[in-house]
Design a protein around this motif. Structure first.
Motif, PDB file in Angstrom:
ATOM      1  N   ARG A 127       0.838  -1.198   0.000  1.00  0.00           N
ATOM      2  CA  ARG A 127       0.000   0.000   0.000  1.00  0.00           C
ATOM      3  C   ARG A 127       0.873   1.248   0.000  1.00  0.00           C
ATOM      4  NH1 ARG A 127      -4.707  -1.642   4.432  1.00  0.00           N
ATOM      5  NH2 ARG A 127      -5.438  -3.488   3.286  1.00  0.00           N
ATOM      6  N   ILE A 128       0.313   2.304  -0.558  1.00  0.00           N
ATOM      7  CA  ILE A 128       1.008   3.586  -0.627  1.00  0.00           C
ATOM      8  C   ILE A 128      -0.038   4.686  -0.773  1.00  0.00           C
ATOM      9  CG2 ILE A 128       1.308   3.402  -3.138  1.00  0.00           C
ATOM     10  CD1 ILE A 128       4.048   4.831  -2.788  1.00  0.00           C
ATOM     11  N   ILE A 151      -9.679   7.222  -0.461  1.00  0.00           N
ATOM     12  CA  ILE A 151      -9.090   8.372   0.241  1.00  0.00           C
ATOM     13  C   ILE A 151      -8.754   7.972   1.672  1.00  0.00           C
ATOM     14  CG2 ILE A 151      -9.524  10.744   1.026  1.00  0.00           C
ATOM     15  CD1 ILE A 151      -9.575  10.477  -2.016  1.00  0.00           C
ATOM     16  N   ILE A 152      -7.579   8.388   2.130  1.00  0.00           N
ATOM     17  CA  ILE A 152      -7.223   8.233   3.542  1.00  0.00           C
ATOM     18  C   ILE A 152      -6.859   9.613   4.083  1.00  0.00           C
ATOM     19  CG2 ILE A 152      -6.456   5.833   3.307  1.00  0.00           C
ATOM     20  CD1 ILE A 152      -3.694   8.079   3.979  1.00  0.00           C
ATOM     21  N   TYR A 153      -6.858   9.714   5.394  1.00  0.00           N
ATOM     22  CA  TYR A 153      -6.469  10.960   6.051  1.00  0.00           C
ATOM     23  C   TYR A 153      -5.307  10.687   6.992  1.00  0.00           C
ATOM     24  CZ  TYR A 153     -10.657  13.036   4.131  1.00  0.00           C
ATOM     25  OH  TYR A 153     -11.611  13.500   3.267  1.00  0.00           O
ATOM     26  N   SER A 158      -4.616  15.703   6.797  1.00  0.00           N
ATOM     27  CA  SER A 158      -4.334  15.894   5.378  1.00  0.00           C
ATOM     28  C   SER A 158      -4.929  14.748   4.580  1.00  0.00           C
ATOM     29  CB  SER A 158      -2.820  15.933   5.124  1.00  0.00           C
ATOM     30  OG  SER A 158      -2.225  17.003   5.788  1.00  0.00           O
ATOM     31  N   LYS A 159      -5.535  15.086   3.465  1.00  0.00           N
ATOM     32  CA  LYS A 159      -6.188  14.112   2.595  1.00  0.00           C
ATOM     33  C   LYS A 159      -5.167  13.539   1.608  1.00  0.00           C
ATOM     34  CE  LYS A 159     -10.098  14.065  -0.631  1.00  0.00           C
ATOM     35  NZ  LYS A 159     -11.165  14.930  -1.195  1.00  0.00           N
ATOM     36  N   ARG A 160      -5.186  12.221   1.442  1.00  0.00           N
ATOM     37  CA  ARG A 160      -4.296  11.558   0.483  1.00  0.00           C
ATOM     38  C   ARG A 160      -5.078  10.516  -0.306  1.00  0.00           C
ATOM     39  NH1 ARG A 160      -1.727  15.315   1.723  1.00  0.00           N
ATOM     40  NH2 ARG A 160       0.372  15.422   2.537  1.00  0.00           N
ATOM     41  N   ILE A 161      -4.621  10.257  -1.513  1.00  0.00           N
ATOM     42  CA  ILE A 161      -5.230   9.188  -2.296  1.00  0.00           C
ATOM     43  C   ILE A 161      -4.395   7.924  -2.088  1.00  0.00           C
ATOM     44  CG2 ILE A 161      -6.433  10.661  -3.943  1.00  0.00           C
ATOM     45  CD1 ILE A 161      -4.180  10.299  -5.879  1.00  0.00           C
ATOM     46  N   ALA A 162      -5.094   6.812  -1.954  1.00  0.00           N
ATOM     47  CA  ALA A 162      -4.450   5.559  -1.551  1.00  0.00           C
ATOM     48  C   ALA A 162      -4.508   4.523  -2.666  1.00  0.00           C
ATOM     49  CB  ALA A 162      -5.126   5.016  -0.298  1.00  0.00           C
TER      50      ALA A 162
END
Length: 167
Positions: A127-128, A151-153, A158-162
């Protein structure tokens, strides 16, 4: 090329690469790796915890990455999607390439080495996450078989795409 665990002697080279990446993100208005992160303490902790790796070309550090195998609390909840598996997984963090070596496939070399380590450990998932504006990382991940999952936080919200890759 050699992919190996980072050591104390690699700290300055790793920091140089990280600072290049931070400047690149700033120049391209990508709000990732800003605000003194990652910093020297982060890099030293990665080495102490034996999670830091480097890619060497002619004994020079040309790439850096962190790989962990004990899960990630930021990945416990995913929104607008789901993880591909619920099995044990590796996590890739803080991958960067020396500026003068970009564009020749070294990030893919790092990923292939991580895959080999995972398979040796019977781990079949990687995962990344990345910033939604980090298009070059997204293209790299897609090129290397990673699938968008949602989406993860991060802890700081901060919002990130996973992404996840099954091996």
């Amino acid at each position: 090329m050699k992919f190996t665990k980072a050591t104390e002697k690699d700290v300055n080279s790793i920091m140089n690469i990280i600072e290049q990446a931070q400047a690149y993100f700033k120049e391209h208005a990508i709000n990732q790796w800003q605000d003194n992160y990652p910093n020297l303490e982060t890099v030293k902790n990665d080495i102490t915890n034996e999670n830091g790796y480097v890619l060497l070309k002619d004994n020079d550090v040309v790439g850096t990455v962190v790989v962990t195998f004990d899960g990630d609390k930021n990945y416990e909840f995913i929104y607008n999607g789901k993880w591909t598996s619920n099995d044990k997984y590796a996590v890739i963090h803080r991958m960067a390439i020396e500026s003068k070596c970009k564009g020749i496939g070294l990030s893919s070399v790092i990923i292939k080495n991580i895959e080999r380590i995972c398979l040796d450990m019977s781990i079949h998932s990687i995962r990344i996450d990345t910033h939604k504006e980090n298009i070059s990382m997204q293209k790299l991940l897609q090129k290397n078989g990673f699938k968008y999952c949602g989406i993860i936080y991060l802890e700081d919200k901060s919002k990130r795409i996973a992404f996840e890759r099954m091996l």
